[in-house]
Motif scaffolding. Structure first.
Motif, mmCIF file in Angstrom:
data_model
loop_
_atom_site.group_PDB
_atom_site.id
_atom_site.type_symbol
_atom_site.label_atom_id
_atom_site.label_comp_id
_atom_site.label_asym_id
_atom_site.label_seq_id
_atom_site.Cartn_x
_atom_site.Cartn_y
_atom_site.Cartn_z
ATOM 1 N N ALA A 353 0.470 -1.329 0.193
ATOM 2 C CA ALA A 353 0.159 0.110 0.364
ATOM 3 C C ALA A 353 1.115 1.286 -0.306
ATOM 4 O O ALA A 353 0.940 2.029 -0.503
ATOM 5 N N GLU A 354 2.231 1.289 0.910
ATOM 6 C CA GLU A 354 2.506 2.146 0.662
ATOM 7 C C GLU A 354 3.897 2.663 -0.401
ATOM 8 O O GLU A 354 3.822 3.760 -1.321
ATOM 9 N N PHE A 355 4.126 1.371 -0.920
ATOM 10 C CA PHE A 355 4.743 1.770 -2.513
ATOM 11 C C PHE A 355 3.671 1.912 -3.826
ATOM 12 O O PHE A 355 3.989 2.437 -4.535
ATOM 13 N N ASP A 356 2.227 1.487 -3.949
ATOM 14 C CA ASP A 356 1.502 1.797 -4.507
ATOM 15 C C ASP A 356 1.021 4.035 -4.044
ATOM 16 O O ASP A 356 0.912 4.143 -5.361
ATOM 17 N N ASP A 357 1.462 3.981 -3.198
ATOM 18 C CA ASP A 357 0.602 5.632 -2.946
ATOM 19 C C ASP A 357 2.473 6.407 -2.955
ATOM 20 O O ASP A 357 1.913 7.732 -3.799
ATOM 21 N N LEU A 358 3.234 6.256 -3.320
ATOM 22 C CA LEU A 358 4.102 6.330 -4.009
ATOM 23 C C LEU A 358 4.600 6.295 -5.111
ATOM 24 O O LEU A 358 5.431 7.062 -5.896
ATOM 25 N N ALA A 359 3.905 5.311 -6.348
ATOM 26 C CA ALA A 359 4.495 4.467 -7.469
ATOM 27 C C ALA A 359 3.536 5.999 -8.565
ATOM 28 O O ALA A 359 2.325 5.083 -9.359
ATOM 29 N N GLU A 360 3.488 7.053 -8.538
ATOM 30 C CA GLU A 360 3.018 8.129 -9.234
ATOM 31 C C GLU A 360 3.256 7.586 -10.719
ATOM 32 O O GLU A 360 2.683 8.163 -11.471
ATOM 33 N N ASN A 361 5.090 8.099 -11.325
ATOM 34 C CA ASN A 361 5.198 7.626 -12.546
ATOM 35 C C ASN A 361 5.498 6.218 -13.056
ATOM 36 O O ASN A 361 6.178 6.169 -13.671
ATOM 37 N N ASN A 362 5.026 5.472 -12.064
ATOM 38 C CA ASN A 362 5.834 4.144 -12.788
ATOM 39 C C ASN A 362 4.872 2.936 -13.064
ATOM 40 O O ASN A 362 6.005 2.360 -13.005
ATOM 41 N N ASN A 363 3.913 2.946 -13.208
ATOM 42 C CA ASN A 363 3.483 2.579 -14.032
ATOM 43 C C ASN A 363 2.508 3.119 -15.620
ATOM 44 O O ASN A 363 1.883 3.712 -15.527
ATOM 45 N N PRO A 364 3.917 3.608 -16.328
ATOM 46 C CA PRO A 364 3.435 4.323 -17.835
ATOM 47 C C PRO A 364 1.646 4.075 -18.584
ATOM 48 O O PRO A 364 1.571 4.515 -19.097
ATOM 49 N N GLU A 365 1.995 2.860 -18.754
ATOM 50 C CA GLU A 365 0.804 1.770 -19.715
ATOM 51 C C GLU A 365 -0.390 2.442 -18.890
ATOM 52 O O GLU A 365 -1.131 2.460 -19.114
ATOM 53 N N THR A 366 -0.027 2.233 -17.337
ATOM 54 C CA THR A 366 -1.475 2.545 -16.657
ATOM 55 C C THR A 366 -2.276 4.184 -17.060
ATOM 56 O O THR A 366 -3.329 4.054 -17.077
ATOM 57 N N SER A 367 -0.903 5.014 -16.934
ATOM 58 C CA SER A 367 -1.145 6.257 -17.060
ATOM 59 C C SER A 367 -2.140 6.565 -18.191
ATOM 60 O O SER A 367 -2.947 6.855 -18.448
ATOM 61 N N SER A 368 -1.260 6.193 -19.159
ATOM 62 C CA SER A 368 -1.893 5.838 -20.796
ATOM 63 C C SER A 368 -3.150 5.836 -20.584
ATOM 64 O O SER A 368 -4.389 6.321 -21.505
ATOM 65 N N PHE A 369 -3.770 4.016 -20.342
ATOM 66 C CA PHE A 369 -4.948 3.813 -20.576
ATOM 67 C C PHE A 369 -5.902 4.462 -19.915
ATOM 68 O O PHE A 369 -7.068 4.799 -20.853
ATOM 69 N N PHE A 370 -5.445 5.334 -18.759
ATOM 70 C CA PHE A 370 -6.116 6.221 -17.803
ATOM 71 C C PHE A 370 -6.946 7.936 -18.442
ATOM 72 O O PHE A 370 -7.687 7.608 -18.394
ATOM 73 N N SER A 371 -5.596 8.290 -18.702
ATOM 74 C CA SER A 371 -5.847 9.343 -19.756
ATOM 75 C C SER A 371 -6.509 9.074 -21.368
ATOM 76 O O SER A 371 -7.422 9.908 -21.553
ATOM 77 N N SER A 372 -6.999 8.148 -21.844
ATOM 78 C CA SER A 372 -7.228 7.558 -22.905
ATOM 79 C C SER A 372 -8.533 7.279 -22.098
ATOM 80 O O SER A 372 -9.784 7.971 -22.933
ATOM 81 N N VAL A 373 -9.317 6.746 -21.649
ATOM 82 C CA VAL A 373 -10.648 6.498 -20.988
ATOM 83 C C VAL A 373 -10.806 7.543 -20.481
ATOM 84 O O VAL A 373 -12.212 8.504 -20.926
ATOM 85 N N LYS A 374 -10.420 9.015 -19.729
ATOM 86 C CA LYS A 374 -10.801 10.269 -19.463
ATOM 87 C C LYS A 374 -11.305 11.206 -21.096
ATOM 88 O O LYS A 374 -12.211 11.342 -20.945
ATOM 89 N N ASN A 375 -10.660 10.864 -21.695
ATOM 90 C CA ASN A 375 -10.371 11.960 -23.115
ATOM 91 C C ASN A 375 -11.406 11.107 -23.721
ATOM 92 O O ASN A 375 -12.569 11.860 -24.165
ATOM 93 N N PHE A 376 -12.136 9.445 -23.522
ATOM 94 C CA PHE A 376 -13.482 8.975 -23.971
ATOM 95 C C PHE A 376 -14.488 9.900 -23.775
ATOM 96 O O PHE A 376 -15.648 9.869 -24.057
ATOM 97 N N TRP A 377 -14.705 9.714 -22.242
ATOM 98 C CA TRP A 377 -15.782 10.169 -20.933
ATOM 99 C C TRP A 377 -15.838 12.146 -21.118
ATOM 100 O O TRP A 377 -17.492 12.522 -21.956
ATOM 101 N N ASP A 378 -14.756 12.181 -21.776
ATOM 102 C CA ASP A 378 -14.985 13.785 -22.738
ATOM 103 C C ASP A 378 -15.533 13.954 -23.467
ATOM 104 O O ASP A 378 -16.622 14.651 -23.563
ATOM 105 N N SER A 379 -15.073 13.200 -25.002
ATOM 106 C CA SER A 379 -16.208 13.811 -26.222
ATOM 107 C C SER A 379 -17.065 12.777 -25.921
ATOM 108 O O SER A 379 -17.818 13.103 -26.829
ATOM 109 N N MET A 380 -17.656 12.113 -25.039
ATOM 110 C CA MET A 380 -18.912 11.695 -24.246
ATOM 111 C C MET A 380 -19.843 12.735 -24.564
ATOM 112 O O MET A 380 -20.992 13.204 -24.157
ATOM 113 N N LYS A 381 -19.581 13.411 -23.622
ATOM 114 C CA LYS A 381 -20.408 14.646 -22.717
ATOM 115 C C LYS A 381 -20.631 15.668 -23.684
ATOM 116 O O LYS A 381 -21.798 15.671 -24.187
ATOM 117 N N GLY A 382 -19.162 15.904 -24.756
ATOM 118 C CA GLY A 382 -19.215 16.781 -25.608
ATOM 119 C C GLY A 382 -20.044 16.100 -26.435
ATOM 120 O O GLY A 382 -21.241 17.634 -26.913
#
Length: 382
Positions: A353-382
Motif C-alpha cells: 500500500a505504501e509502495f502504491d502511494d509512492l508509485a505515481e510515475n512508475n506505471n506508464p501503461e496504466t497512466s496512458s490507459f486511464f488518460s485515454s478513458v478520460k478523453n473518451f468520457w469527455d468526448s461523450m459528454k460533448g
C-alpha cells in the motif's frame, strides 16, 4: 445419313496426341455408356459412334489414312484400307477392342488383379504402425524395438502354399490367366476368375500349416531407428517389412507414423521451443537473472531487464530442436509470466500500500490507459 467427323465425335482437335484422344474417349465412354443411360435410347448409338472413332484414331496408321482420305479410307473404294491393297479391315470398328483399352480406367479391376494375366504371386499389403515418443526422445533420436502383428512366409512350404514341395497347377477355368471373359452385347467384360481368385493357379494339395496361403500370422520384433528432430506426422518407411505376399509374392512395406507427446515444460513449433517461466513482481521490476531448463537436460541462465512485463520473450540461440533434414537447431524462447503475490501478510500488505502511494510515475501503461478513458468520457459528454 453422313458420318460425323471422328475428331468431332470425340471432341478433340486434329492435332491431338494419343493421350489426349484416349482421355477424350474415356470421358465419352463414361458419359454415354448404355448402363448409365437406360432412359436415353440414343446413348447406345452415340456410344458405338465413339467406339468406332476411337478404334480408328488410336492407331497411328489408321489415323494417318483417315487424316488424308477421311471416311473413304475405310470404304470399299479404297480397297478396305488407306492405300491400295491396304491392311485395314473395312466398314466397322471392333467395338470390344476399343472399349477394352480403357475398360480398367472406367470400372477398375474387379478384385485388384491386372489385365491380361493372373497374379500368381500377389504382393503383400503395406502395414501402418503408430509410434508415440516423448519430446526428449524426439530431440536426441533413439533406436526402438517394436512388435508388429503381421503375416510372414510359411516355412513349411517355403511360401508356395503347396504341401510336400508339390507345384501349383494351372487353373482350368481361366487357363492360368486369372481372368474370365463374358460377352455382354457388343463388348466383352473381363472379371476375376472365381476358381483361383485371380491367381491363375490352384493348389490340389494345400500346405497344412498355412492352408495354401503361403503365409502365416505371427508377431515380429523389429528394431527401428528414429532420427533426431522427428515431429508428429513424420513417416518412416521400412521397405519389405510389411505383410508377406501370397504364395511367395513380395512383401509389402511397413510405415511407422510418429506422434510426439506434449511436454509439461516446453511447447514446440517446428524446430523452436517455448518455455513459459513465472517470475515475481519484484524480480520483474528490479531485473536480475533466472535459471531455466533446456531440452538436453542442461540449464541456461537468462538476464531479465528491469521493468519487464508479462509476455516478454528472451531467446536462447541453438537450444531448440535439431533439424530433421539438414544441420543446426532451432532456438528456445523464454516467455515471462509476471506473478501477482497471494496470501499476503499484514506487513506485506502495508508495504505494498505504501509502495502504491509512492508509485505515481512508475506505471506508464496504466497512466496512458486511464488518460485515454478520460478523453473518451469527455468526448461523450460533448
Amino acid at each position: 445419313m453422313a458420318k460425323r467427323d471422328y475428331y468431332d465425335v470425340l471432341g478433340v482437335s486434329k492435332g491431338a496426341s494419343a493421350d489426349e484422344i484416349k482421355k477424350a474417349y474415356r470421358g465419352k465412354a463414361k458419359e454415354l455408356h448404355p448402363d448409365r443411360n437406360k432412359d436415353n435410347p440414343d446413348a447406345e448409338t452415340k456410344f458405338k459412334e465413339a467406339n468406332e472413332a476411337y478404334e480408328i484414331l488410336k492407331d497411328a496408321e489408321k489415323k494417318a489414312a483417315y487424316d488424308r482420305y477421311g471416311h473413304a479410307a475405310f470404304e470399299g473404294g479404297m480397297g478396305g484400307g488407306g492405300r491400295p491393297g491396304g491392311g485395314f479391315s473395312g466398314g466397322h470398328a471392333d467395338f470390344s477392342s476399343a472399349f477394352s483399352d480403357v475398360f480398367d480406367d472406367l470400372f477398375g479391376n474387379f478384385a485388384g488383379g491386372q489385365r491380361g494375366g493372373g497374379n500368381r504371386a500377389a504382393r503383400g499389403s503395406d502395414l501402418r504402425y503408430n509410434l508415440r515418443i516423448n519430446l526428449e526422445e524426439a530431440f536426441s533420436g533413439l533406436q526402438k524395438t517394436i512388435n508388429v502383428p503381421t503375416s510372414i512366409g510359411c516355412t513349411s512350404c517355403n511360401g508356395s502354399g503347396a504341401e510336400g514341395g508339390s507345384e501349383p497347377s494351372s487353373c482350368p477355368t481361366c487357363s492360368g490367366m486369372g481372368k474370365v471373359r463374358a460377352q455382354q452385347g457388343f463388348f466383352t467384360v473381363e472379371r476375376t476368375c472365381p476358381t483361383c481368385s485371380g491367381l491363375g493357379q490352384i493348389i490340389k494339395n494345400p500346405c497344412k500349416s498355412c492352408q495354401g496361403a503361403g503365409r502365416v500370422e505371427k508377431d515380429r520384433a523389429l528394431s527401428v531407428n528414429i532420427p533426431a528432430g522427428v515431429e508428429t506426422g513424420t513417416r518412416i518407411r521400412l521397405a519389405g517389412e510389411g505383410e508377406a505376399g501370397m504364395r511367395g509374392g513380395p512383401s509389402g512395406d511397413l510405415y511407422i507414423f510418429i506422434e510426439v507427446a506434449d511436454h509439461k515444460l516446453f511447447q514446440r513449433e517446428g524446430t523452436n521451443l517455448f518455455c513459459r517461466v513465472p517470475v515475481s513482481m519484484a524480480k520483474a521490476a528490479l531485473g536480475g537473472s533466472i535459471e531455466v531448463p533446456t531440452i538436453d537436460g542442461g540449464r541456461g541462465r537468462v538476464q531479465i531487464p528491469a521493468g519487464s512485463q508479462s509476455g516478454r520473450q528472451m531467446r536462447l540461440r541453438g537450444k531448440g530442436m535439431p533439424a530433421l533434414r539438414g544441420s543446426g537447431a532451432g532456438d528456445m524462447f523464454i516467455e515471462l509470466a509476471v506473478e501477482t503475490p497471494v496470501n499476503l501478510t499484514a506487513r506485506q500488505k502495508e508495504l505494498l500500500a505504501e509502495f502504491d502511494d509512492l508509485a505515481e510515475n512508475n506505471n506508464p501503461e496504466t497512466s496512458s490507459f486511464f488518460s485515454s478513458v478520460k478523453n473518451f468520457w469527455d468526448s461523450m459528454k460533448g
